[in-house]
Design a protein around this motif. Structure first.
Motif, short mmCIF file in Angstrom:
data_model
loop_
_atom_site.label_atom_id
_atom_site.label_comp_id
_atom_site.label_asym_id
_atom_site.label_seq_id
_atom_site.Cartn_x
_atom_site.Cartn_y
_atom_site.Cartn_z
N ALA A 195 -2.10 10.93 -2.85
CA ALA A 195 -1.70 9.74 -2.78
C ALA A 195 -2.72 8.66 -3.22
N THR A 196 -2.52 7.42 -3.53
CA THR A 196 -3.58 6.46 -3.75
C THR A 196 -3.62 5.91 -2.48
N VAL A 197 -4.82 5.38 -1.82
CA VAL A 197 -5.14 4.60 -0.69
C VAL A 197 -4.24 3.53 -0.69
N GLN A 198 -4.00 2.89 -2.07
CA GLN A 198 -2.99 1.60 -2.08
C GLN A 198 -1.52 2.00 -1.52
N GLN A 199 -1.12 3.25 -1.92
CA GLN A 199 0.18 3.65 -1.43
C GLN A 199 0.12 3.97 0.03
N VAL A 200 -0.95 4.59 0.33
CA VAL A 200 -0.93 4.67 1.89
C VAL A 200 -0.90 3.50 2.82
N GLY A 201 -1.61 2.58 2.27
CA GLY A 201 -1.83 1.37 2.86
C GLY A 201 -0.25 0.76 3.11
N HIS A 202 0.34 0.73 1.95
CA HIS A 202 1.70 0.05 1.91
C HIS A 202 2.51 0.88 3.00
N GLN A 203 2.46 2.28 3.02
CA GLN A 203 3.37 2.92 3.94
C GLN A 203 2.93 2.58 5.46
N ILE A 204 1.87 2.45 5.78
CA ILE A 204 1.40 2.25 6.86
C ILE A 204 1.52 0.48 7.42
N ARG A 205 1.72 -0.42 6.63
CA ARG A 205 1.97 -1.47 6.68
C ARG A 205 2.89 -2.13 7.65
N ASN A 206 4.15 -1.37 7.46
CA ASN A 206 5.39 -1.77 8.28
C ASN A 206 5.35 -1.24 9.56
N GLN A 207 4.35 -0.21 9.97
CA GLN A 207 4.28 0.37 11.47
C GLN A 207 3.26 -0.11 12.23
N SER A 208 2.29 -0.67 11.75
CA SER A 208 0.89 -1.29 12.68
C SER A 208 0.65 -2.57 12.30
N SER A 209 -0.01 -3.31 13.24
CA SER A 209 -0.23 -4.71 13.21
C SER A 209 -1.82 -5.01 13.09
N LEU A 210 -2.54 -3.92 13.45
CA LEU A 210 -4.02 -4.11 13.83
C LEU A 210 -4.62 -4.27 12.23
N ASP A 211 -5.92 -4.88 12.35
CA ASP A 211 -6.70 -4.92 11.11
C ASP A 211 -7.70 -3.79 11.04
N TRP A 212 -7.86 -3.11 9.95
CA TRP A 212 -8.82 -1.91 9.72
C TRP A 212 -10.28 -2.50 10.44
N ARG A 213 -10.62 -3.65 10.23
CA ARG A 213 -11.96 -4.08 10.43
C ARG A 213 -12.27 -3.95 12.04
N ASN A 214 -10.98 -3.82 12.86
CA ASN A 214 -11.13 -3.64 14.32
C ASN A 214 -11.96 -2.28 14.46
N TYR A 215 -12.04 -1.39 13.54
CA TYR A 215 -12.60 -0.18 13.70
C TYR A 215 -14.04 -0.12 12.96
N GLY A 216 -14.43 -1.45 12.47
CA GLY A 216 -15.75 -1.59 11.88
C GLY A 216 -16.00 -1.22 10.37
N TYR A 217 -14.54 -0.80 9.69
CA TYR A 217 -14.93 -0.73 8.43
C TYR A 217 -14.26 -1.27 7.45
N GLY A 218 -14.96 -2.11 6.30
CA GLY A 218 -14.41 -2.94 5.48
C GLY A 218 -13.31 -2.69 4.72
N THR A 219 -12.98 -1.32 4.60
CA THR A 219 -11.82 -0.97 3.64
C THR A 219 -11.29 0.36 4.11
N LEU A 220 -9.88 0.42 4.09
CA LEU A 220 -9.21 1.62 4.39
C LEU A 220 -9.86 2.94 3.61
N THR A 221 -10.35 2.99 2.67
CA THR A 221 -10.90 3.87 2.02
C THR A 221 -12.19 4.39 2.91
N LYS A 222 -12.91 3.25 3.41
CA LYS A 222 -14.18 3.71 4.05
C LYS A 222 -13.84 4.49 5.28
#
Length: 250
Positions: A195-222
């Motif tokens: 799956a593309t990372v973009q598709q994964v992000g879209h799948q997650i978006r409706n389930q969670s509210s927090l920002d990926w940067r809360n984990y210290g990573y600039g992108t979902l890929t990282k």
């Protein structure tokens, strides 16, 4: 949300650090135009001096609310009333609420039920109900003005207050995060398991509210790479693909 969307920025000055306003405005610029900017507080208080110095440079309108009692201020109620009024009068597509106060949780639910996106910004200790209610919640301690842009995904179970990336061992130990990533990849994957990372992000978006940067990573890929739980490949296109090796090879 479409580019150029109108955003109403409402700041609870008593529960937000003035030093982060530049980073917040920079982040909101990726979502649209923040043309309504208001900060609420009792501006006679010495504790808001830091905010007073930021209001004019950031084009933020101060909304004065005197304390009605010695233990409670009226700013929260004023912010909530204005938000509802703006929803029907100015009709912004989204709201940004800067606060670490869970009292705004019912307001966030109401705004989202009416079709508005709500972007929350607060400290890491912000109560979970407020974080989860937002369309997207960003921890201010992890927000820098020069953060990288991402392909877009939110996460559950924000880590403890820190700067810098969460180490791999801690990511693997976050069962909520790992479960969410694996289920999103599985749902978005094609017959070959990728799956593309973009598709994964879209799948997650409706389930969670927090920002990926809360984990210290600039992108979902990282973030996916850092977990060391998934296979990733770049086929020379803007899209990076990901697969859960537990699902087998095709």
């Amino acid at each position: 949300m479409a580019a150029g969307a109108r955003i109403a920025l409402l700041i609870d000055a008593d529960n937000a650090p003035a030093a982060k306003i530049g980073a917040v405005l920079n982040d909101l610029a990726t979502y649209g135009e923040c043309n309504i900017r208001r900060a609420y507080g009792n501006w006679t208080k010495p504790g808001l001096k830091g905010w007073i110095e930021e209001l004019h440079p950031a084009a933020i309108r101060p909304m004065q609310q005197f304390d009605l009692t010695t233990q409670k201020n009226a700013s929260d109620m004023a912010l909530a009333i204005d938000a509802v009024e703006l929803l029907y009068a100015a009709r912004p597509e989204a709201f940004a609420i800067v606060s670490s106060d869970s009292d705004f949780t019912p307001l966030v639910h109401y705004l989202r039920e009416k079709g508005a996106a709500v972007y929350g910004y607060g400290r890491a200790m912000t109560p979970e109900p407020f974080q989860s209610a937002c369309t997207k919640f960003t921890v201010l301690e992890q927000l820098d003005e020069d953060d990288d842009e991402d392909d877009g995904v939110d996460q559950p179970d924000a880590p403890s207050r820190r700067r810098g990336p969460v180490p791999t061992a801690e990511l693997k130990g976050n069962s909520g995060l790992v479960r969410l990533l694996r289920s999103a990849i599985k749902a978005a994957a094609g017959e070959d398991g990728w799956a593309t990372v973009q598709q994964v992000g879209h799948q997650i978006r409706n389930q969670s509210s927090l920002d990926w940067r809360n984990y210290g990573y600039g992108t979902l890929t990282k973030l996916l790479t850092a977990t060391e739980l998934f296979e990733l490949k770049d086929e020379g296109t803007p899209q990076v693909a990901v697969r859960d090796p537990r699902e087998g090879r095709h």
